[in-house]
Every structure is written in structure tokens, then in C-alpha cells.
Scaffold this active site. Sequence first.
Site, PDB file in Angstrom:
ATOM      1  N   ARG A 252      34.669  50.184  32.337  1.00 47.87           N
ATOM      2  CA  ARG A 252      34.823  49.665  30.975  1.00 47.87           C
ATOM      3  C   ARG A 252      33.440  49.340  30.418  1.00 47.87           C
ATOM      4  O   ARG A 252      32.486  49.104  31.173  1.00 47.87           O
ATOM      5  CB  ARG A 252      35.682  48.396  30.969  1.00 47.87           C
ATOM      6  CG  ARG A 252      37.098  48.597  31.490  1.00 47.87           C
ATOM      7  CD  ARG A 252      37.839  47.276  31.483  1.00 47.87           C
ATOM      8  NE  ARG A 252      39.223  47.428  31.960  1.00 47.87           N
ATOM      9  CZ  ARG A 252      39.603  47.264  33.228  1.00 47.87           C
ATOM     10  NH1 ARG A 252      38.696  46.945  34.151  1.00 47.87           N
ATOM     11  NH2 ARG A 252      40.868  47.404  33.580  1.00 47.87           N
TER      12      ARG A 252
ATOM     13  N   LYS B  10      38.765  43.064  34.405  1.00 52.51           N
ATOM     14  CA  LYS B  10      39.729  42.156  33.776  1.00 52.51           C
ATOM     15  C   LYS B  10      40.309  41.212  34.822  1.00 52.51           C
ATOM     16  O   LYS B  10      40.520  41.588  35.969  1.00 52.51           O
ATOM     17  CB  LYS B  10      40.850  42.946  33.106  1.00 52.51           C
ATOM     18  CG  LYS B  10      40.418  43.659  31.832  1.00 52.51           C
ATOM     19  CD  LYS B  10      41.610  44.310  31.153  1.00 52.51           C
ATOM     20  CE  LYS B  10      41.204  44.942  29.825  1.00 52.51           C
ATOM     21  NZ  LYS B  10      42.352  45.587  29.151  1.00 52.51           N
TER      22      LYS B  10
ATOM     23  N   HIS C 260      34.674  54.052  25.810  1.00 46.98           N
ATOM     24  CA  HIS C 260      36.025  54.161  26.368  1.00 46.98           C
ATOM     25  C   HIS C 260      36.480  55.617  26.441  1.00 46.98           C
ATOM     26  O   HIS C 260      37.304  55.972  27.289  1.00 46.98           O
ATOM     27  CB  HIS C 260      37.000  53.347  25.519  1.00 46.98           C
ATOM     28  CG  HIS C 260      38.123  52.764  26.328  1.00 46.98           C
ATOM     29  ND1 HIS C 260      37.925  51.775  27.270  1.00 46.98           N
ATOM     30  CD2 HIS C 260      39.459  53.047  26.350  1.00 46.98           C
ATOM     31  CE1 HIS C 260      39.084  51.468  27.832  1.00 46.98           C
ATOM     32  NE2 HIS C 260      40.027  52.225  27.293  1.00 46.98           N
TER      33      HIS C 260
ATOM     34  N   ARG D  86      35.510  56.820  29.724  1.00 45.99           N
ATOM     35  CA  ARG D  86      36.441  56.301  30.747  1.00 45.99           C
ATOM     36  C   ARG D  86      37.704  57.167  30.774  1.00 45.99           C
ATOM     37  O   ARG D  86      38.193  57.524  31.849  1.00 45.99           O
ATOM     38  CB  ARG D  86      36.774  54.851  30.421  1.00 45.99           C
ATOM     39  CG  ARG D  86      37.761  54.159  31.359  1.00 45.99           C
ATOM     40  CD  ARG D  86      37.814  52.680  31.018  1.00 45.99           C
ATOM     41  NE  ARG D  86      38.988  52.003  31.535  1.00 45.99           N
ATOM     42  CZ  ARG D  86      39.085  51.476  32.749  1.00 45.99           C
ATOM     43  NH1 ARG D  86      38.076  51.589  33.608  1.00 45.99           N
ATOM     44  NH2 ARG D  86      40.176  50.844  33.147  1.00 45.99           N
TER      45      ARG D  86
ATOM     46  N   HIS E 139      43.103  49.254  37.342  1.00 49.59           N
ATOM     47  CA  HIS E 139      44.399  49.001  36.716  1.00 49.59           C
ATOM     48  C   HIS E 139      45.310  48.265  37.691  1.00 49.59           C
ATOM     49  O   HIS E 139      45.502  48.714  38.820  1.00 49.59           O
ATOM     50  CB  HIS E 139      45.092  50.319  36.322  1.00 49.59           C
ATOM     51  CG  HIS E 139      44.463  50.986  35.138  1.00 49.59           C
ATOM     52  ND1 HIS E 139      44.614  52.331  34.875  1.00 49.59           N
ATOM     53  CD2 HIS E 139      43.685  50.502  34.135  1.00 49.59           C
ATOM     54  CE1 HIS E 139      43.952  52.647  33.767  1.00 49.59           C
ATOM     55  NE2 HIS E 139      43.388  51.548  33.313  1.00 49.59           N
TER      56      HIS E 139
ATOM     57  N   TYR F 185      47.168  58.789  31.907  1.00 53.50           N
ATOM     58  CA  TYR F 185      46.058  59.746  31.955  1.00 53.50           C
ATOM     59  C   TYR F 185      46.461  61.067  32.617  1.00 53.50           C
ATOM     60  O   TYR F 185      45.736  62.050  32.543  1.00 53.50           O
ATOM     61  CB  TYR F 185      44.887  59.162  32.744  1.00 53.50           C
ATOM     62  CG  TYR F 185      44.240  57.975  32.090  1.00 53.50           C
ATOM     63  CD1 TYR F 185      43.370  58.124  31.017  1.00 53.50           C
ATOM     64  CD2 TYR F 185      44.483  56.686  32.556  1.00 53.50           C
ATOM     65  CE1 TYR F 185      42.776  57.030  30.418  1.00 53.50           C
ATOM     66  CE2 TYR F 185      43.888  55.591  31.968  1.00 53.50           C
ATOM     67  CZ  TYR F 185      43.036  55.765  30.902  1.00 53.50           C
ATOM     68  OH  TYR F 185      42.454  54.683  30.327  1.00 53.50           O
TER      69      TYR F 185
END
Length: 331
Positions: free
Chosen positions: A187, A211, A278, A281, A304, A313
Amino acid sequence: MKVYSAGEHLISEVVGYISELVPIHMDKAKNELSSIMAKYHVNRVEQNEVHPDLNEKINLFLTSKKLEGLSKNTLSSYNLELSIFADKVKKRTEDINSADIRVFLGQFNHLKMSSISRKLSVLKSFFSWLTAEELLQRDPTAKLKPPKLEKRLPKALSIEELEMLREACTTRRQRALIEVLYATGCRLSEVQQLNSKDIDFNTQSCNVVGKGNKEREVYFSFKAIYHLRKYLMNRLDSTDALFITERKPYRRLSKRGIQREIGIIAKNAGLEKHVSPHTLRHTFATLTLNNGADLVAIQHLLGHSDPSTTQGYAILSEERKKEQHKKYLIQ
């Protein structure tokens, strides 16, 4: 002219209400209530004022989420959305109902559905936490469903477009940025926070904090390591940051600075589509999956927590679909 205090106003309103229900001696009731109210300090909440109870509950919620390890960006977003809500809905927390929230969300017709959905998501987190902590008896958001969002496929670059970006780089920093963002799938915030000492050039890897303050290991390609070395070897500063400004006083390149640099490269490459950090990514995830990478491995590399996020994806190209059909079909 006599000026009445907030307490006196409250007593008059309470006595007036009770007198409508049952016959009472109003003066006696006022005197009794006055002696009781003398033990308390009462403030009147004006109609144009955010109710202090709601502000208190918001602060409690944010403090709790901070202790849970939510990132500064997430906490800042929660604080902003809840402050807007409190400014519009000036009520005690327990008096807020589903209709109040619907009316609040209805004021943002000019926003995209994704933005309205985010506002509702924050309110759901807030009120469900209050209910779970038994600070609220009922959750006014429980029956509110988020708006249906338009499902969009992640925008990724093709191999040709990625090469065009590489060729369009005019500085060592630009090329290093492109290679690091693409090779690691990180990120923007994760790359922006990196320091030079974080990179292990022997293992061609480093740890990043993503995150939820979760740490994970990511990996570089040979190209990324090569161009990163070239960039770092030609720097004359003593700044810790991996990517820094080009002019003195040298300092860590901001997230906005990285976004701007990627935009400049994309413009030089003549790409019509919007390209951001992004996008790289997305490109990392899509191209590696199309090349046969394991979905679970990509999930962990991207950081994730939910596998369904990574599943978005897994969009195979027509050539890849045809290849898989030939390879795995039992004749």
C-alpha cells in the site's frame, strides 16, 4: 426582569408535565424538586449545540478503538465522520433512532454510493460498539442495510503498460518507486513509512506495518533491488527515510508526493487510464495470479485479512482461461 436558570426551567417543565397526568400541588412540587435539584449542576443544551452526551460517547468509542490498535488514518476517518454526524443530529445518544440516521444519510445525495456506504459503516461500528458495551439498549443501525454498490473490477496495468511506465521514468527515484510498488504489492502508506535500514538486501525482503497495525514480510524483485541500490547509492543525505524529497532540506517524501510522482510518470508514458500507487498494487496481484500464483500466498503478501478481498483480483485473461482449460480438462 428575572432570569431563570437551566435548573428552574427543567423544574417548570417537569412539574407542568406531571400536572397534566395527575392532580398535584404545583408550588409544593416545585419547592420539593428545587431542594433535590440543588444537589446537581444543570446545563441547558441549546438546539444548535451538539449534545455533550453524544460527544462523550464518541470519545469513548475512539479511545477504545485506539486501544484495539486501529491505525491513525482509520481513527482520523472515524473521528471526522462521527463529528459530522454529531453536528447534524443534535440529540442524546439514546434518543437517536433509525429515522434520524436515514435523514442524515439522505443529505448526501451528491456523494457516490461508496461514500454513503462508508458513512453508514462508521455509524454501524459506533452504535454496535455502544450496544455491545451496554451503553445503549438498542442499536438504531441494526436494521439499516448498506446501499448496493456497483461492482467494479480492479484496474490493473497490462504487461505492456507496465513496461511503458518503466521506460517513462526520468530519474533514479522514479524508477525505484515503480519497481518497489509493483514488486512488493505494498500500500502507499506502507512504502511511504519505510526507512532505508528496513531493507534486507541479502534476502531481498523487508517488513511493513499494514492495516490494523499488522506486520508482514514482503519481497523485492531483482529489478527492484537493482534500481533501489542505484537510487540509494547516489544520495548524499543522512535521512532515514527510504524515499525522500529531491530538494533541501531533505525529508521523507509524503504520500501526496509519491502519488504526484507516479502521476507524472504515467503522463510521460502517455497512458490514458488513471495510474496511482494503488494501481501498481492491483497490477502486482492480477499479473501474479494470472501467472499461476497461489491465491492464499497473494492474500498474505497483500496483507488481506479477508480472502474474499483477494478473490477480486483473480480475473483471468482470455489467454490464461484457454490455457487452463487445455491443461486441466479431462479428455
